[in-house]
Scaffold this motif. Structure first.
Motif, PDB file in Angstrom:
ATOM      1  N   ARG A   1      -9.792   6.129 -11.178  1.00 55.11           N
ATOM      2  CA  ARG A   1     -10.715   6.270 -12.306  1.00 55.11           C
ATOM      3  C   ARG A   1      -9.988   6.058 -13.631  1.00 55.11           C
ATOM      4  NH1 ARG A   1     -15.465   9.044 -13.045  1.00 55.11           N
ATOM      5  NH2 ARG A   1     -16.219   7.777 -11.326  1.00 55.11           N
TER       6      ARG A   1
ATOM      7  N   ASN B   1      -2.490   3.550  -5.713  1.00 53.36           N
ATOM      8  CA  ASN B   1      -2.441   4.876  -6.341  1.00 53.36           C
ATOM      9  C   ASN B   1      -1.464   5.764  -5.566  1.00 53.36           C
ATOM     10  OD1 ASN B   1      -3.913   6.165  -4.158  1.00 53.36           O
ATOM     11  ND2 ASN B   1      -5.772   5.219  -4.978  1.00 53.36           N
TER      12      ASN B   1
ATOM     13  N   LYS C   1     -19.242  -6.307  -0.056  1.00 53.19           N
ATOM     14  CA  LYS C   1     -20.106  -5.262  -0.623  1.00 53.19           C
ATOM     15  C   LYS C   1     -21.126  -4.725   0.382  1.00 53.19           C
ATOM     16  CE  LYS C   1     -18.293  -5.013  -4.660  1.00 53.19           C
ATOM     17  NZ  LYS C   1     -17.493  -3.828  -4.936  1.00 53.19           N
TER      18      LYS C   1
ATOM     19  N   LYS D   1     -13.350   0.910   2.144  1.00 54.49           N
ATOM     20  CA  LYS D   1     -12.576   0.806   0.889  1.00 54.49           C
ATOM     21  C   LYS D   1     -11.130   0.547   1.258  1.00 54.49           C
ATOM     22  CE  LYS D   1     -15.298   2.773  -2.469  1.00 54.49           C
ATOM     23  NZ  LYS D   1     -15.537   2.219  -3.771  1.00 54.49           N
ATOM     24  N   LEU D   2     -10.416  -0.100   0.392  1.00 49.09           N
ATOM     25  CA  LEU D   2      -8.978  -0.192   0.590  1.00 49.09           C
ATOM     26  C   LEU D   2      -8.392   1.131   0.093  1.00 49.09           C
ATOM     27  CD1 LEU D   2      -6.711  -1.987   1.584  1.00 49.09           C
ATOM     28  CD2 LEU D   2      -6.454  -2.851  -0.731  1.00 49.09           C
TER      29      LEU D   2
ATOM     30  N   ALA E   1      -7.503  10.713   0.715  1.00 45.81           N
ATOM     31  CA  ALA E   1      -7.232   9.277   0.846  1.00 45.81           C
ATOM     32  C   ALA E   1      -5.882   9.026   1.527  1.00 45.81           C
ATOM     33  CB  ALA E   1      -7.263   8.609  -0.523  1.00 45.81           C
TER      34      ALA E   1
ATOM     35  N   PHE F   1      -0.351  17.587  -0.399  1.00 43.95           N
ATOM     36  CA  PHE F   1      -0.890  17.251  -1.725  1.00 43.95           C
ATOM     37  C   PHE F   1      -1.344  18.548  -2.411  1.00 43.95           C
ATOM     38  CE2 PHE F   1      -3.624  13.697  -3.850  1.00 43.95           C
ATOM     39  CZ  PHE F   1      -3.583  14.337  -5.070  1.00 43.95           C
TER      40      PHE F   1
ATOM     41  N   ASP G   1      -1.688   7.838  -3.340  1.00 45.13           N
ATOM     42  CA  ASP G   1      -1.874   8.030  -1.902  1.00 45.13           C
ATOM     43  C   ASP G   1      -1.400   6.850  -1.061  1.00 45.13           C
ATOM     44  OD1 ASP G   1      -3.064  10.585  -2.044  1.00 45.13           O
ATOM     45  OD2 ASP G   1      -4.871   9.662  -2.834  1.00 45.13           O
TER      46      ASP G   1
ATOM     47  N   TYR H   1     -10.426 -10.396  -6.777  1.00 43.58           N
ATOM     48  CA  TYR H   1     -11.259  -9.188  -6.656  1.00 43.58           C
ATOM     49  C   TYR H   1     -10.495  -7.982  -7.208  1.00 43.58           C
ATOM     50  CZ  TYR H   1     -13.890  -5.321  -4.550  1.00 43.58           C
ATOM     51  OH  TYR H   1     -14.607  -4.164  -4.363  1.00 43.58           O
TER      52      TYR H   1
ATOM     53  N   ARG I   1     -10.782  -6.229 -11.173  1.00 43.72           N
ATOM     54  CA  ARG I   1     -11.199  -4.810 -11.247  1.00 43.72           C
ATOM     55  C   ARG I   1     -10.031  -3.868 -11.549  1.00 43.72           C
ATOM     56  NH1 ARG I   1     -14.250  -7.574  -7.998  1.00 43.72           N
ATOM     57  NH2 ARG I   1     -16.492  -7.203  -7.864  1.00 43.72           N
TER      58      ARG I   1
ATOM     59  N   LEU J   1     -12.167  10.359  -1.006  1.00 43.52           N
ATOM     60  CA  LEU J   1     -12.038   9.604  -2.264  1.00 43.52           C
ATOM     61  C   LEU J   1     -10.995  10.239  -3.170  1.00 43.52           C
ATOM     62  CD1 LEU J   1     -15.690   8.616  -3.251  1.00 43.52           C
ATOM     63  CD2 LEU J   1     -14.020   7.384  -1.860  1.00 43.52           C
ATOM     64  N   HIS J   2     -10.548  11.428  -2.812  1.00 39.80           N
ATOM     65  CA  HIS J   2      -9.561  12.138  -3.644  1.00 39.80           C
ATOM     66  C   HIS J   2      -8.294  12.325  -2.795  1.00 39.80           C
ATOM     67  CE1 HIS J   2      -8.055  14.603  -6.796  1.00 39.80           C
ATOM     68  NE2 HIS J   2      -8.737  15.710  -6.614  1.00 39.80           N
TER      69      HIS J   2
ATOM     70  N   LEU K   1      -7.402  -3.029  -9.740  1.00 38.19           N
ATOM     71  CA  LEU K   1      -7.187  -2.082  -8.638  1.00 38.19           C
ATOM     72  C   LEU K   1      -5.735  -2.192  -8.165  1.00 38.19           C
ATOM     73  CD1 LEU K   1     -10.478  -2.843  -6.640  1.00 38.19           C
ATOM     74  CD2 LEU K   1     -10.065  -0.945  -8.212  1.00 38.19           C
TER      75      LEU K   1
ATOM     76  N   GLY L   1      -6.139   4.183  -0.972  1.00 39.25           N
ATOM     77  CA  GLY L   1      -4.849   4.151  -1.667  1.00 39.25           C
ATOM     78  C   GLY L   1      -4.845   3.138  -2.795  1.00 39.25           C
ATOM     79  N   PHE L   2      -6.019   2.523  -3.049  1.00 37.69           N
ATOM     80  CA  PHE L   2      -6.126   1.570  -4.167  1.00 37.69           C
ATOM     81  C   PHE L   2      -7.234   2.001  -5.113  1.00 37.69           C
ATOM     82  CE2 PHE L   2      -3.690  -2.392  -4.092  1.00 37.69           C
ATOM     83  CZ  PHE L   2      -2.882  -2.112  -3.006  1.00 37.69           C
ATOM     84  N   GLY L   3      -7.018   1.745  -6.391  1.00 40.09           N
ATOM     85  CA  GLY L   3      -8.044   2.033  -7.389  1.00 40.09           C
ATOM     86  C   GLY L   3      -7.884   3.437  -7.936  1.00 40.09           C
TER      87      GLY L   3
END
Ligand code: ACO
Length: 434
Positions: free
Chosen positions: A312, A366, A300, A305-306, A272, A389, A368, A357, A361, A268-269, A363, A308-310
């Motif tokens: 915080r 990012n 859901k 997860k996609l 990714a 990284f 990555d 979607y 949101r 998630l960090h 999204l 490299g997207f989204g």
């Protein structure tokens, strides 16, 4: 950040009205200071993922997540792209707060060069790790072990000792990272070349073999510098928070940065970037279509997860993603090559921009999402993406660790909890437990 004395926040609980100070950041955003709330009133605040919590006051990096802007020490990230990006200059800026003069940059570089070798004891340890070990595991372990070989620099509170530790860490991290890769390939270790600048030296350590020096193209060296710069700091993200948390116990710089590496490894960090590549390769090899990928990310009932997207903080384009995409296109044009994964990435991005979607949101790609494509163009294998990284993020971690220790009001980080288990139960001897 200053206390806005004309402004107060009020908390009402059990008929009691509690007045709380309000702090104002440089951009005018506000933060309610609850630091004395527990001691004065026995009340805690609840924010499990720290989404609404500022854990420190910091002057290093600024992000405007709605506008999609990022600044290092006030300078927009885009200004570090051209004409020739320089990671070591940015590292100095982050750690010491100002751009170096020519002399300061030369001195900093010389220090880095003088620390580029690993202690032979540490170097030999690479021979004992299993050949297919994840390079992030090696990086974290070796960062910790630097404390065994450079114990002299562990005491806190002395600026010169700090600089000695920090420059050792930045310089040796490059050698450790390259050795982790060479171990995974069964290649002999090449010694660093003091005539080369930081990024060129890293590429040499990765790709030269005895008696055959790797020829480093200017565009590849620039791209490597740019990748590291774009990862160099990102305020209070997960790994930086790990570094600050460990550092708050007055743990040394090596130990705190080893914790940062461990946090960064997660998918998630920083991890990714590897997941993005796996996803793009799966689409390329026909394992799924771009449309399947989008559908799975929206489902859901599916944990997919996609990657490299989204983000915080960013609720707009991550500015680093834009720069990396343009840099990848530039490198392919210069090398007169192409990568079909770049076309797939562009297609995925296009699909998300039309999809409610992702729009609802907020999204967006990012850092990555495009970094892996650029790293592939440089010749970096996928299992090294998160290590790169970490190399980039290192000056940021060091700057944050320094800021923490320079702050007179800093105390050990020790959050509270809302306990939900039983209270005052009795111990049952094993013979009575059935
Ligand atoms: N794919 C599909 N849906 C997503 C994604 C994604 N990549 N990211 C967020 N969402 C959805 C969530 O499911 C949630 O939907 P809901 O409102 O219907 O429940 C909504 O968007 C909000 O997401 P959160 O999970 O609350 O966002 P959070 O801030 O907690 O997480 C994170 C941010 C971890 C980056 C998340 O977007 C994610 O997992 N992205 C993929 C992994 C990734 O690329 N990580 C790298 C981040 S950059 C970095 O660390 C260097």
């Amino acid at each position: 950040m200053s206390e806005n004395i004309s402004k107060k926040a009020f908390l009402e609980i059990d008929g009691k009205r509690i007045e709380l100070p309000v702090l104002t950041a440089s951009d005018g955003s506000q933060s309610v200071d609850v630091s004395k709330l527990y001691d004065s009133h026995g009340i805690t605040t609840f924010d499990p993922s720290l989404n609404s919590t500022s854990i420190c006051q910091s002057a290093i990096t600024y992000i405007d997540g709605d506008k999609g802007t990022l600044c290092y020490r006030g300078i927009p990230i885009e200004q570090f792209d051209r004409p020739r990006p320089n990671f070591i200059e940015v590292s100095y800026l982050l750690i010491f707060g100002t751009l170096p003069t020519r002399q300061e940059l030369t001195d900093f570089r010389n220090r880095l060069t003088s620390h580029e070798l690993l202690h032979e004891g540490l170097r030999r340890q690479f021979g004992d790790v299993p050949p297919k070990s994840p390079p992030m595991a090696i990086l974290s372990a070796m960062f910790s072990q630097l404390a065994c070989y450079h114990e002299k620099f562990l005491p806190l509170g002395d600026e010169e000792l700090f600089v000695e530790a920090a420059t050792r860490l930045i310089s040796k991290a490059r050698t450790i990272a390259a050795y982790a890769y060479r171990r995974s390939q069964g290649l002999p270790f090449t010694y660093p070349d003091p005539a080369l600048l930081y990024c060129a030296n890293f590429l040499h350590l990765m790709f030269s073999i005895p008696y055959q020096q790797y020829i480093i193209g200017e565009e590849i060296e620039s791209a490597m510098n740019l990748v590291l710069i774009l990862h160099a700091d990102h305020e209070q993200n997960c790994s930086t928070t790990a570094v600050r948390t460990v550092g708050s116990a007055k743990a040394n710089l090596f130990a705190a940065c080893a914790a940062g590496v461990s946090a960064l490894w997660g998918p998630l960090h920083g991890g990714a970037n590897v997941e993005v590549m796996k996803m793009l390769e799966k689409i390329y090899s026909g394992g799924m279509t771009a449309e399947d990928c989008i559908a799975a990310a929206k489902d859901k009932t599916n944990p997919f997860k996609l990657f490299g997207f989204g983000h915080r903080v960013y609720k707009n384009y991550d500015p680093r993603a834009k720069i990396l995409q343009a840099a990848a296109e530039r490198v392919f044009a210069q090398l007169r090559t192409n990568d079909p994964l770049l076309d797939i990435a562009r297609k995925l991005e296009e699909l998300t921009l039309k999809d409610s979607y992702f729009i609802d949101r907020k999204l967006y790609p990012n850092v990555d999402f495009y970094s892996g494509i650029l790293l592939r163009a440089i010749g970096i294998p996928t299992n090294m993406f998160t290590v790169i990284f970490a190399l980039g993020r290192l000056p940021g971690w060091i700057a944050q660790w320094k800021e923490l220790h320079d702050s007179p009001s800093q105390k050990i980080m020790r959050p509270r909890q809302i306990y939900t288990g039983g209270i005052q139960k009795n111990y049952v001897p094993i013979e009575k437990r059935g």
